[in-house]
Design an enzyme around this catalytic site. Structure first.
Site, PDB file in Angstrom:
ATOM      1  N   ALA A 102       0.914  -1.105  -0.087  1.00  0.00           N
ATOM      2  CA  ALA A 102       0.133   0.135  -0.014  1.00  0.00           C
ATOM      3  C   ALA A 102       1.170   1.168   0.073  1.00  0.00           C
ATOM      4  CB  ALA A 102      -0.982   0.101   1.325  1.00  0.00           C
ATOM      5  N   GLY A 162       0.416  -4.819   1.039  1.00  0.00           N
ATOM      6  CA  GLY A 162      -0.375  -4.953   0.376  1.00  0.00           C
ATOM      7  C   GLY A 162      -0.588  -5.631  -1.223  1.00  0.00           C
ATOM      8  N   GLU A 194      -0.863  -9.031  -0.286  1.00  0.00           N
ATOM      9  CA  GLU A 194      -2.168  -9.192  -0.149  1.00  0.00           C
ATOM     10  C   GLU A 194      -2.720  -9.365  -1.354  1.00  0.00           C
ATOM     11  OE1 GLU A 194      -1.944  -6.154   2.727  1.00  0.00           O
ATOM     12  OE2 GLU A 194      -2.044  -7.501   4.216  1.00  0.00           O
TER      13      GLU A 194
HETATM   14  N1  CO8 Z   1       4.629   3.119  -0.975  1.00  0.00           N
HETATM   15  C1  CO8 Z   1       4.936   4.428  -1.437  1.00  0.00           C
HETATM   16  N2  CO8 Z   1       6.050   4.259  -2.242  1.00  0.00           N
HETATM   17  C2  CO8 Z   1       6.761   3.327  -2.347  1.00  0.00           C
HETATM   18  C3  CO8 Z   1       6.331   2.259  -1.892  1.00  0.00           C
HETATM   19  C4  CO8 Z   1       5.174   2.033  -1.165  1.00  0.00           C
HETATM   20  N3  CO8 Z   1       4.789   0.893  -0.183  1.00  0.00           N
HETATM   21  N4  CO8 Z   1       7.220   1.427  -2.243  1.00  0.00           N
HETATM   22  C5  CO8 Z   1       8.157   1.818  -2.819  1.00  0.00           C
HETATM   23  N5  CO8 Z   1       8.075   3.193  -3.141  1.00  0.00           N
HETATM   24  C6  CO8 Z   1       8.590   4.220  -3.873  1.00  0.00           C
HETATM   25  C7  CO8 Z   1       9.843   4.723  -3.219  1.00  0.00           C
HETATM   26  O1  CO8 Z   1       9.509   5.762  -1.896  1.00  0.00           O
HETATM   27  C8  CO8 Z   1      10.675   5.326  -4.210  1.00  0.00           C
HETATM   28  O2  CO8 Z   1      10.206   6.398  -4.563  1.00  0.00           O
HETATM   29  P1  CO8 Z   1      11.143   7.936  -4.652  1.00  0.00           P
HETATM   30  O3  CO8 Z   1      11.924   7.741  -5.865  1.00  0.00           O
HETATM   31  O4  CO8 Z   1      10.071   9.196  -4.811  1.00  0.00           O
HETATM   32  O5  CO8 Z   1      11.849   8.133  -3.510  1.00  0.00           O
HETATM   33  C9  CO8 Z   1      10.398   4.388  -5.352  1.00  0.00           C
HETATM   34  O6  CO8 Z   1       9.134   3.730  -5.140  1.00  0.00           O
HETATM   35  C10 CO8 Z   1      11.417   3.553  -5.582  1.00  0.00           C
HETATM   36  O7  CO8 Z   1      11.596   2.701  -4.280  1.00  0.00           O
HETATM   37  P2  CO8 Z   1      13.179   2.482  -3.746  1.00  0.00           P
HETATM   38  O8  CO8 Z   1      14.068   3.532  -3.919  1.00  0.00           O
HETATM   39  O9  CO8 Z   1      12.989   2.474  -2.153  1.00  0.00           O
HETATM   40  O10 CO8 Z   1      13.650   1.258  -4.536  1.00  0.00           O
HETATM   41  P3  CO8 Z   1      14.516   0.000  -4.131  1.00  0.00           P
HETATM   42  O11 CO8 Z   1      14.835  -0.764  -5.204  1.00  0.00           O
HETATM   43  O12 CO8 Z   1      15.703   0.514  -3.582  1.00  0.00           O
HETATM   44  O13 CO8 Z   1      13.419  -0.999  -3.025  1.00  0.00           O
HETATM   45  C11 CO8 Z   1      11.672  -1.947  -2.240  1.00  0.00           C
HETATM   46  C12 CO8 Z   1      12.441  -1.548  -3.358  1.00  0.00           C
HETATM   47  C13 CO8 Z   1      12.326  -3.011  -1.506  1.00  0.00           C
HETATM   48  C14 CO8 Z   1      10.413  -2.558  -2.690  1.00  0.00           C
HETATM   49  C15 CO8 Z   1      11.510  -0.654  -1.159  1.00  0.00           C
HETATM   50  O14 CO8 Z   1      11.107   0.235  -1.903  1.00  0.00           O
HETATM   51  C16 CO8 Z   1      10.269  -0.951  -0.049  1.00  0.00           C
HETATM   52  O15 CO8 Z   1      10.857  -1.579   0.976  1.00  0.00           O
HETATM   53  N6  CO8 Z   1       9.220  -0.476  -0.068  1.00  0.00           N
HETATM   54  C17 CO8 Z   1       8.250  -0.569   0.895  1.00  0.00           C
HETATM   55  C18 CO8 Z   1       7.768  -1.861   1.167  1.00  0.00           C
HETATM   56  C19 CO8 Z   1       6.622  -1.923   2.254  1.00  0.00           C
HETATM   57  O16 CO8 Z   1       7.193  -1.478   3.267  1.00  0.00           O
HETATM   58  N7  CO8 Z   1       5.502  -2.486   1.884  1.00  0.00           N
HETATM   59  C20 CO8 Z   1       4.331  -2.432   3.036  1.00  0.00           C
HETATM   60  C21 CO8 Z   1       3.640  -1.076   2.921  1.00  0.00           C
HETATM   61  S1  CO8 Z   1       2.345  -1.077   4.095  1.00  0.00           S
HETATM   62  C22 CO8 Z   1       1.040  -2.048   3.384  1.00  0.00           C
HETATM   63  O17 CO8 Z   1       1.389  -2.792   2.369  1.00  0.00           O
HETATM   64  C23 CO8 Z   1      -0.062  -2.216   4.334  1.00  0.00           C
HETATM   65  C24 CO8 Z   1      -1.226  -3.094   3.384  1.00  0.00           C
HETATM   66  C25 CO8 Z   1      -2.464  -3.289   4.282  1.00  0.00           C
HETATM   67  C26 CO8 Z   1      -3.468  -2.023   4.150  1.00  0.00           C
HETATM   68  C27 CO8 Z   1      -4.852  -2.266   4.675  1.00  0.00           C
HETATM   69  C28 CO8 Z   1      -5.483  -1.100   5.189  1.00  0.00           C
HETATM   70  C29 CO8 Z   1      -6.581  -1.590   5.676  1.00  0.00           C
END
Ligand code: CO8
Length: 258
Positions: free
Chosen positions: A65, A109, A112
């Site tokens: 998400a 998400g 999921e």
């Molecule tokens: N949300 C927003 N932006 C994201 C997300 C995310 N989940 N994941 C990546 N991005 C963005 C980064 O911020 C970055 O943007 P910017 O260039 O503007 O800074 C761009 O995508 C590229 O990402 P990275 O530079 O981090 O790329 P890497 O190759 O270094 O890393 C990863 C890739 C490992 C995927 C890393 O981006 C990461 O760890 N992302 C977050 C993963 C995460 O924590 N996911 C869980 C999110 S919470 C969730 O999903 C809850 C769901 C349930 C909701 C239910 C509600 C009722």
């Protein structure tokens, strides 16, 4: 209809939906999830569509998400909005089969969403995870509930508590994905699987989807009875006569969805 966060293609009776937020690793925001629900709803209504495939990019199915969208929200916000509930329901309402084709990251998400599909085909580069614990929260769209059903308590606990990722091979061993294919061939293989389903009679396909999904939610005795009754009911269809007669006549069946 033109979408901003997904790309939809319909060909050979299959609706291919590609998540398309490349700058955010396909992070799921409300707009994307609403577009996805709408596209699937249209696929459900479209007689030409007999199966759907949801995929992302080679690097990310979806990295979760959208954290930026959620970061400032309060309990009152997410509770009163019922965050992501209508969007999840819109996806789960679809009665046609949905395959998730996962390449790269399927996190939070994203994992999921993949589990909301009927089955997952993974590229050999896929990485699944429930890293919400790293953000001070927990899975909220099935990453504890559905994941536990799919991979069992031990692996679900391990993934959700440590936030570690599972690679494609482990995900197949654990029962999270149905098969692993070379990443370069992922969409091709998922479309081939969807086309194979599209050749079958739509009534038995829908009944199978319903029975397997209900089996997850019911006690065994009830699930067996539900299955048996659906099996009996299919004998009221022309497709049953056609399917069995074609077998006996040693020819391919011509299902007519009746
Ligand atoms: N949300 C927003 N932006 C994201 C997300 C995310 N989940 N994941 C990546 N991005 C963005 C980064 O911020 C970055 O943007 P910017 O260039 O503007 O800074 C761009 O995508 C590229 O990402 P990275 O530079 O981090 O790329 P890497 O190759 O270094 O890393 C990863 C890739 C490992 C995927 C890393 O981006 C990461 O760890 N992302 C977050 C993963 C995460 O924590 N996911 C869980 C999110 S919470 C969730 O999903 C809850 C769901 C349930 C909701 C239910 C509600 C009722």
């Amino acid at each position: 209809m033109a979408y901003k966060n997904i790309i939809v293609d319909i060909e050979d009776n299959v609706c291919l939906i590609r998540l398309d937020r490349p700058d955010a690793m396909n992070a799921l925001n409300l707009d994307l999830l609403r577009e996805l629900g709408k596209a699937l709803g249209e696929a459900q209504q479209n007689d030409k569509v007999r199966a759907c495939v949801i995929t992302g990019s080679e690097k990310a199915f979806a990295a979760g998400a959208d954290i930026k969208m959620m970061s400032e929200k309060s309990f009152v916000d997410v509770f009163t909005e019922d965050l992501f509930t209508p969007e999840e329901q819109a996806i789960r309402r679809i009665r046609k089969p949905i395959i998730a084709a996962v390449s790269g990251y399927a996190l939070g998400g994203g994992c999921e969403l993949a589990m909301m599909a009927d089955f997952i085909i993974a590229g050999d580069n896929a990485k699944f995870g429930q890293p919400e614990v790293n953000l001070g929260v927990m899975p909220g769209m099935g990453g504890s509930a559905r994941l536990t059903k799919l991979v069992g308590r031990a692996k679900a606990m391990d993934m959700a508590l440590t936030g570690r990722m599972m690679d494609a091979e482990e995900a197949e061993r654990a029962g999270l994905v149905s098969r692993v294919v070379p990443a370069k061939k992922l969409v091709e293989e998922a479309l081939a699987a969807a086309r194979k389903i599209a050749e079958k009679g739509a009534i038995s396909v829908m009944a199978i989807k319903e029975a397997v999904n209900r089996a997850d939610e019911m006690p065994l005795a009830e699930a067996l009875l539900f299955e048996r009754r659906l099996f009996h009911a299919l004998f009221a269809t022309e497709d049953q006569k056609e399917g069995m007669t074609a077998f006996i006549d040693k020819r391919e069946p011509q299902f007519r969805d009746r």
